[in-house]
Design an enzyme around this catalytic site. Structure first.
Site, PDB file in Angstrom:
ATOM      1  N   ASP A  67      35.256  19.095  -5.096  1.00 42.71           N
ATOM      2  CA  ASP A  67      35.415  17.965  -4.192  1.00 42.71           C
ATOM      3  C   ASP A  67      34.959  18.474  -2.824  1.00 42.71           C
ATOM      4  O   ASP A  67      34.846  19.688  -2.609  1.00 42.71           O
ATOM      5  CB  ASP A  67      36.875  17.516  -4.168  1.00 42.71           C
ATOM      6  CG  ASP A  67      37.102  16.270  -3.328  1.00 42.71           C
ATOM      7  OD1 ASP A  67      36.169  15.457  -3.174  1.00 42.71           O
ATOM      8  OD2 ASP A  67      38.215  16.113  -2.812  1.00 42.71           O
ATOM      9  N   ASP A  69      35.834  16.792   0.805  1.00 48.22           N
ATOM     10  CA  ASP A  69      36.854  16.634   1.846  1.00 48.22           C
ATOM     11  C   ASP A  69      38.185  17.215   1.391  1.00 48.22           C
ATOM     12  O   ASP A  69      38.706  16.841   0.351  1.00 48.22           O
ATOM     13  CB  ASP A  69      37.037  15.154   2.193  1.00 48.22           C
ATOM     14  CG  ASP A  69      35.761  14.526   2.708  1.00 48.22           C
ATOM     15  OD1 ASP A  69      35.319  14.924   3.791  1.00 48.22           O
ATOM     16  OD2 ASP A  69      35.206  13.653   2.004  1.00 48.22           O
TER      17      ASP A  69
END
Length: 162
Positions: free
Chosen positions: A8, A10
């Site tokens: 991922d 953020d």
């Protein structure tokens, strides 16, 4: 076939809360609304930019407006890397995985244009075999098809328990 590590973006590779916060404050100011606290913003992050703007407007008693989404997206994409930084140790982890023969990929709900701008500004452009943005495929996280499509872009297939 090389193994693929999918990350991922953020909150995993980068601390993007400062730039998201600043962009939401600029959006609020443009709408004549008060700004947001950092805890408010952190609580709104997740599920993509549309949900972020929906949550931000709702927190100020305003209904969702497509124009607000467009304004936020344009502003954030242009300024996504002013305060965003890799978390400590991430550069070393990525380098270590690459040295061990891993291919790297990013699967994020952040729009593809903002993701590309951010990765470029952080010196990470071209480092990932695939980048699946929130608008890259018909689905987005948490739908597993988003991760599967990102893996396919990276030239891999998901494997399950044997």
């Amino acid at each position: 076939m090389h193994p693929v590590a999918v990350f991922d973006l953020d909150g995993t590779l980068v601390d993007s809360a400062p730039d998201i916060h600043a962009a939401l404050d600029r959006l609020a100011a443009g709408l004549g609304l008060p700004g947001y606290s950092r805890p408010e913003v952190v609580g709104m992050i997740g599920d993509g930019v549309r949900r972020l703007v929906e949550r931000a407007l709702a927190a100020r008693g305003r209904p969702f407006e497509e124009a607000a989404l467009d304004a936020f997206a344009a502003d954030y994409t242009a300024r996504a890397a002013e305060r965003t930084a890799l978390f400590p140790g991430i550069a070393a982890v990525l380098a270590g995985l690459e040295a061990a023969g891993w291919r790297l990929a990013v699967c994020t709900n952040k729009p593809a244009a903002a993701t590309a701008a951010l990765l470029g500004a952080l010196g990470l452009a071209g480092r990932f075999a695939a980048v699946g943005g929130g608008d890259s495929f018909p689905t987005r996280k948490p739908d597993p098809a988003h991760v599967q499509a990102t893996l396919a872009l990276a030239g891999a297939a998901p494997t399950g328990p044997s």
